[in-house]
Scaffold this motif. Structure first.
Motif, PDB file in Angstrom:
ATOM      1  N   GLN A   1       0.812  -1.209   0.000  1.00 38.95           N
ATOM      2  CA  GLN A   1       0.000   0.000   0.000  1.00 38.95           C
ATOM      3  C   GLN A   1       0.847   1.262   0.000  1.00 38.95           C
ATOM      4  O   GLN A   1       0.390   2.309  -0.413  1.00 38.95           O
ATOM      5  N   TYR A   2       2.082   1.184   0.443  1.00 45.41           N
ATOM      6  CA  TYR A   2       2.935   2.368   0.552  1.00 45.41           C
ATOM      7  C   TYR A   2       4.054   2.361  -0.477  1.00 45.41           C
ATOM      8  O   TYR A   2       4.995   3.127  -0.359  1.00 45.41           O
TER       9      TYR A   2
ATOM     10  N   ASP B   1       3.657   8.789  -4.216  1.00 43.87           N
ATOM     11  CA  ASP B   1       3.572   9.977  -5.061  1.00 43.87           C
ATOM     12  C   ASP B   1       2.869   9.711  -6.383  1.00 43.87           C
ATOM     13  O   ASP B   1       2.426  10.652  -7.032  1.00 43.87           O
ATOM     14  N   GLY B   2       2.747   8.501  -6.795  1.00 42.87           N
ATOM     15  CA  GLY B   2       2.159   8.187  -8.093  1.00 42.87           C
ATOM     16  C   GLY B   2       0.707   8.604  -8.205  1.00 42.87           C
ATOM     17  O   GLY B   2       0.304   9.181  -9.219  1.00 42.87           O
ATOM     18  N   ALA B   3      -0.086   8.338  -7.192  1.00 39.93           N
ATOM     19  CA  ALA B   3      -1.504   8.709  -7.243  1.00 39.93           C
ATOM     20  C   ALA B   3      -1.675  10.222  -7.277  1.00 39.93           C
ATOM     21  O   ALA B   3      -2.535  10.737  -7.993  1.00 39.93           O
TER      22      ALA B   3
ATOM     23  N   MET C   1       0.428  12.369  -8.551  1.00 42.66           N
ATOM     24  CA  MET C   1       0.864  12.880  -9.852  1.00 42.66           C
ATOM     25  C   MET C   1      -0.128  12.520 -10.954  1.00 42.66           C
ATOM     26  O   MET C   1      -0.295  13.269 -11.904  1.00 42.66           O
ATOM     27  N   ARG C   2      -0.809  11.367 -10.844  1.00 42.16           N
ATOM     28  CA  ARG C   2      -1.785  10.978 -11.869  1.00 42.16           C
ATOM     29  C   ARG C   2      -2.968  11.930 -11.913  1.00 42.16           C
ATOM     30  O   ARG C   2      -3.584  12.121 -12.957  1.00 42.16           O
ATOM     31  N   ILE C   3      -3.298  12.550 -10.783  1.00 46.63           N
ATOM     32  CA  ILE C   3      -4.390  13.526 -10.770  1.00 46.63           C
ATOM     33  C   ILE C   3      -4.004  14.749 -11.583  1.00 46.63           C
ATOM     34  O   ILE C   3      -4.832  15.334 -12.283  1.00 46.63           O
ATOM     35  N   LEU C   4      -2.741  15.139 -11.527  1.00 46.60           N
ATOM     36  CA  LEU C   4      -2.299  16.351 -12.197  1.00 46.60           C
ATOM     37  C   LEU C   4      -2.082  16.158 -13.693  1.00 46.60           C
ATOM     38  O   LEU C   4      -2.118  17.119 -14.442  1.00 46.60           O
ATOM     39  N   LEU C   5      -1.849  14.919 -14.127  1.00 47.32           N
ATOM     40  CA  LEU C   5      -1.576  14.678 -15.535  1.00 47.32           C
ATOM     41  C   LEU C   5      -2.882  14.603 -16.318  1.00 47.32           C
ATOM     42  O   LEU C   5      -3.872  14.055 -15.860  1.00 47.32           O
TER      43      LEU C   5
END
Length: 47
Positions: free
Chosen positions: A30-31, A35-37, A39-43
């Motif tokens: 889970q950890y 940071d991936g989640a 950053m995916r919101i911003l892309l």
């Protein structure tokens, strides 16, 4: 006094359950990508 004899084991068992859930989540990964989640919101995927 008998209330403490009942509440202390209950509190310890809740603590052990929480600790077990934490170790389960670490083992399940889970950890791994914190940071991936975020950053995916911003892309933008429409490009």
């Amino acid at each position: 006094m008998t209330g403490l004899a009942l509440l202390i084991p209950i509190a310890l068992s809740f603590g052990l359950i929480g600790l077990g859930a934490f170790f389960w989540s670490v083992r399940a990964g889970q950890y791994d990508d914190i940071d991936g989640a975020a950053m995916r919101i911003l892309l933008d995927d429409d490009e």
